[in-house]
Design a protein around this motif. Structure first.
Motif, PDB file in Angstrom:
ATOM      1  N   ASP A  98      -2.195 -16.503  56.774  1.00  0.00           N
ATOM      2  CA  ASP A  98      -2.121 -15.808  58.070  1.00  0.00           C
ATOM      3  C   ASP A  98      -1.427 -16.692  59.102  1.00  0.00           C
ATOM      4  N   ILE A  99      -1.814 -17.962  59.141  1.00  0.00           N
ATOM      5  CA  ILE A  99      -1.254 -18.895  60.122  1.00  0.00           C
ATOM      6  C   ILE A  99       0.241 -19.067  59.907  1.00  0.00           C
ATOM      7  N   ASP A 100       0.649 -19.238  58.648  1.00  0.00           N
ATOM      8  CA  ASP A 100       2.079 -19.414  58.345  1.00  0.00           C
ATOM      9  C   ASP A 100       2.885 -18.183  58.743  1.00  0.00           C
ATOM     10  N   ARG A 101       2.321 -17.005  58.488  1.00  0.00           N
ATOM     11  CA  ARG A 101       3.007 -15.751  58.834  1.00  0.00           C
ATOM     12  C   ARG A 101       3.141 -15.639  60.361  1.00  0.00           C
ATOM     13  N   ASN A 102       2.070 -15.946  61.062  1.00  0.00           N
ATOM     14  CA  ASN A 102       2.116 -15.896  62.530  1.00  0.00           C
ATOM     15  C   ASN A 102       3.092 -16.917  63.092  1.00  0.00           C
ATOM     16  N   LEU A 103       3.096 -18.105  62.504  1.00  0.00           N
ATOM     17  CA  LEU A 103       3.964 -19.178  62.987  1.00  0.00           C
ATOM     18  C   LEU A 103       5.429 -18.769  62.890  1.00  0.00           C
ATOM     19  N   ASN A 104       5.801 -18.138  61.794  1.00  0.00           N
ATOM     20  CA  ASN A 104       7.198 -17.719  61.619  1.00  0.00           C
ATOM     21  C   ASN A 104       7.595 -16.686  62.664  1.00  0.00           C
ATOM     22  N   GLY A 105       6.664 -15.786  63.018  1.00  0.00           N
ATOM     23  CA  GLY A 105       6.972 -14.786  64.026  1.00  0.00           C
ATOM     24  C   GLY A 105       7.115 -15.390  65.412  1.00  0.00           C
ATOM     25  N   ILE A 106       6.271 -16.371  65.720  1.00  0.00           N
ATOM     26  CA  ILE A 106       6.274 -16.990  67.044  1.00  0.00           C
ATOM     27  C   ILE A 106       7.517 -17.847  67.249  1.00  0.00           C
ATOM     28  N   ARG A 107       7.957 -18.534  66.209  1.00  0.00           N
ATOM     29  CA  ARG A 107       9.119 -19.423  66.316  1.00  0.00           C
ATOM     30  C   ARG A 107      10.351 -18.712  66.868  1.00  0.00           C
ATOM     31  N   ALA A 108      10.514 -17.452  66.454  1.00  0.00           N
ATOM     32  CA  ALA A 108      11.731 -16.711  66.809  1.00  0.00           C
ATOM     33  C   ALA A 108      11.876 -16.527  68.318  1.00  0.00           C
ATOM     34  N   VAL A 109      10.762 -16.485  69.042  1.00  0.00           N
ATOM     35  CA  VAL A 109      10.821 -16.246  70.483  1.00  0.00           C
ATOM     36  C   VAL A 109      11.532 -17.383  71.206  1.00  0.00           C
ATOM     37  N   PHE A 110      11.300 -18.612  70.763  1.00  0.00           N
ATOM     38  CA  PHE A 110      11.752 -19.765  71.537  1.00  0.00           C
ATOM     39  C   PHE A 110      13.269 -19.917  71.565  1.00  0.00           C
ATOM     40  N   SER A 111      13.941 -19.417  70.543  1.00  0.00           N
ATOM     41  CA  SER A 111      15.404 -19.523  70.521  1.00  0.00           C
ATOM     42  C   SER A 111      16.047 -18.708  71.639  1.00  0.00           C
ATOM     43  N   LYS A 112      15.297 -17.772  72.222  1.00  0.00           N
ATOM     44  CA  LYS A 112      15.827 -16.974  73.342  1.00  0.00           C
ATOM     45  C   LYS A 112      15.811 -17.764  74.652  1.00  0.00           C
ATOM     46  N   PHE A 113      14.956 -18.788  74.730  1.00  0.00           N
ATOM     47  CA  PHE A 113      14.740 -19.498  75.985  1.00  0.00           C
ATOM     48  C   PHE A 113      15.166 -20.965  75.941  1.00  0.00           C
ATOM     49  N   LEU A 114      15.255 -21.533  74.735  1.00  0.00           N
ATOM     50  CA  LEU A 114      15.578 -22.950  74.581  1.00  0.00           C
ATOM     51  C   LEU A 114      16.768 -23.123  73.650  1.00  0.00           C
ATOM     52  N   THR A 115      17.474 -24.247  73.807  1.00  0.00           N
ATOM     53  CA  THR A 115      18.601 -24.568  72.937  1.00  0.00           C
ATOM     54  C   THR A 115      18.168 -25.664  71.972  1.00  0.00           C
ATOM     55  N   PHE A 116      18.201 -25.348  70.683  1.00  0.00           N
ATOM     56  CA  PHE A 116      17.820 -26.295  69.637  1.00  0.00           C
ATOM     57  C   PHE A 116      19.071 -26.808  68.921  1.00  0.00           C
ATOM     58  N   GLY A 117      18.920 -27.887  68.181  1.00  0.00           N
ATOM     59  CA  GLY A 117      19.971 -28.323  67.263  1.00  0.00           C
ATOM     60  C   GLY A 117      20.971 -29.288  67.822  1.00  0.00           C
ATOM     61  N   GLU A 118      21.196 -29.298  69.130  1.00  0.00           N
ATOM     62  CA  GLU A 118      22.161 -30.224  69.715  1.00  0.00           C
ATOM     63  C   GLU A 118      21.529 -31.599  69.885  1.00  0.00           C
ATOM     64  N   ALA A 119      22.360 -32.619  70.037  1.00  0.00           N
ATOM     65  CA  ALA A 119      21.842 -33.958  70.325  1.00  0.00           C
ATOM     66  C   ALA A 119      21.055 -33.897  71.623  1.00  0.00           C
ATOM     67  N   GLY A 120      19.807 -34.335  71.563  1.00  0.00           N
ATOM     68  CA  GLY A 120      18.958 -34.269  72.741  1.00  0.00           C
ATOM     69  C   GLY A 120      18.431 -32.873  73.038  1.00  0.00           C
ATOM     70  N   GLY A 121      18.627 -31.937  72.099  1.00  0.00           N
ATOM     71  CA  GLY A 121      18.176 -30.563  72.309  1.00  0.00           C
ATOM     72  C   GLY A 121      16.677 -30.427  72.144  1.00  0.00           C
ATOM     73  N   ALA A 122      16.222 -29.209  72.331  1.00  0.00           N
ATOM     74  CA  ALA A 122      14.798 -28.928  72.213  1.00  0.00           C
ATOM     75  C   ALA A 122      14.302 -29.213  70.796  1.00  0.00           C
TER      76      ALA A 122
END
Length: 416
Positions: A98-122
């Protein structure tokens, strides 16, 4: 005018986010002269976050926009325990699946508000990476010795439960230690010096500051926001139909737009500052609007908040759907749609059940009460008989049945 020197605290202060800061001058000086890392934790108790988490997400957004490094900490480990803060009873224990399933759903939200992957990124971290493999005896010796049970009993999250003679499990009692350990671990791994959260988390965050000082002689900081309620006292992110989720599969962009469009008059300016990126001078201009003109500010709030989460195209479509529905009375194919089996209409579908299926009522009883108040419509006709039955004869030329709750909530039933 904010007295802070750093852009980060200036923005949070001027937009109304800040409730309390530990050592504000020292944190301001660090943020003004160097890049800081800050985190907020999100437990994975549901398949999505809801609007009640948006203040925290927006604080991470503004942290990054002002040149710092946000860390979204997924509570893959702490969700197995449950945070007692603000709770009158123990949380349901979730399985790891249950936790893993919920975690995967929640992760998707943050890409709308934060920038990941760049040097010094989120950064997106998961406390299961360090909590799930803890050796209990080592943890008690190395970490537990820094905590006073006397002090832990004084925190509201514990004291209120005990005063009400409500059970607080040993599992939950340990939550504050685990949250403090998260802060210490993120400081070790990333150099993070600030934990942010809602005002109900102040005690837990201060525990982490104390642990960092005792275990590593580190200077760590806390920043909390007020718990957001509407002017009428309603909890943010809750409606009569349930939680306003941030997942488009759970709450459509149109319904999300409508949620913000229905903001109470006295909340519009505050919500524009908290939940949009509109410049403050533009918000000040909107604050001068009164009466019917204020509806334009509400529409702008709805469109900008929806664009942040679901994208500009979805927000524009939702706004246009609302305009056509309310101003022209048109039946828009962009309205939320619920599919039902054609056989249900062939056999006759109870009107009460239809409104429950559409998510416009939580139960048959709630639908009955709405009918008595004249609040339900089928194909724009007011429902007066709670025993009404929907059949294929109720289908429009477009092959749908339009269900309405009040003037602003509409759902199409489409047989398949």
């Amino acid at each position: 005018m904010s007295a802070f020197k750093s852009d980060f605290l200036n923005v949070l202060s001027s937009r109304g986010f800040i409730h309390q800061i530990s050592e504000p001058e020292a944190l301001d000086a660090r943020a003004a002269t160097s890049t800081i890392g800050a985190y907020i934790g999100f437990d994975c108790t549901a398949p999505s976050l809801h609007v009640g988490s948006l203040v925290q997400i927006m604080m991470l957004h503004w942290l990054q926009q002002t040149g710092h490094r946000p860390i979204a900490l997924m509570g893959g480990g702490t969700t197995r325990v449950g945070d007692p803060s603000g709770k009158d009873e123990s949380r349901k224990i979730l399985t790891d699946a249950d936790i893993d399933r919920n975690l995967n759903g929640i992760r998707a939200v943050f890409s709308k508000f934060l920038t990941f992957g760049e040097a010094g990124g989120a950064i997106m971290a998961n406390n299961a990476d360090w909590l799930n493999s803890i050796n209990y005896i080592d943890f008690l010796r190395d970490i537990g010795r820094h905590f006073s049970v006397n002090r832990m009993l004084s925190f509201d999250s514990v004291k209120l439960r005990l005063e009400r003679q409500q059970e607080l499990s040993f599992l939950e009692f340990n939550y504050m230690i685990l949250q403090a350990y998260d802060f210490l671990e993120l400081h070790k791994r990333t150099g993070c010096i600030l934990q942010m959260g809602g005002s109900d988390q102040w005690g837990n965050i201060v525990n982490g500051i104390e642990l960092g000082r005792r275990a590593r002689n580190a200077q760590l900081f806390a920043l909390t926001s007020s718990l957001i309620t509407t002017s009428s006292g309603a909890k943010m992110g809750k409606t009569a139909a349930g939680a306003v989720w941030l997942d488009a599969e759970m709450v459509s962009p149109y319904d999300y737009w409508q949620y913000w469009r229905n903001t109470e008059d006295s909340d519009v300016v505050r919500f524009l500052k908290l939940f949009t990126k509109l410049p403050l001078d533009e918000i000040d201009r909107l604050a001068a609007l009164k009466g019917q003109e204020l509806n334009e500010a509400k529409k702008l709030l709805a469109t900008e908040a929806t664009a942040l989460l679901h994208g500009r195209a979805a927000a524009t479509e939702a706004a246009e759907t609302a305009r056509r529905t309310f101003e022209e009375g048109a039946l828009s194919e962009s309205l939320p749609t619920v599919e039902i089996a054609l056989t249900e209409l062939e056999h006759g579908l109870s009107g009460l059940a239809a409104f429950v299926k559409a998510g416009l009522a939580a139960s048959n009883g709630e639908a009955r009460r709405a009918i008595k108040g004249g609040g339900l419509k089928v194909n724009d006709a007011v429902v007066t008989d709670e025993k009404m039955v929907l059949t294929a004869r109720d289908l429009s030329p477009e092959g749908v049945i339009k269900l309405s709750l009040g003037r602003k909530r509409h759902v199409l039933l489409r047989p398949v």
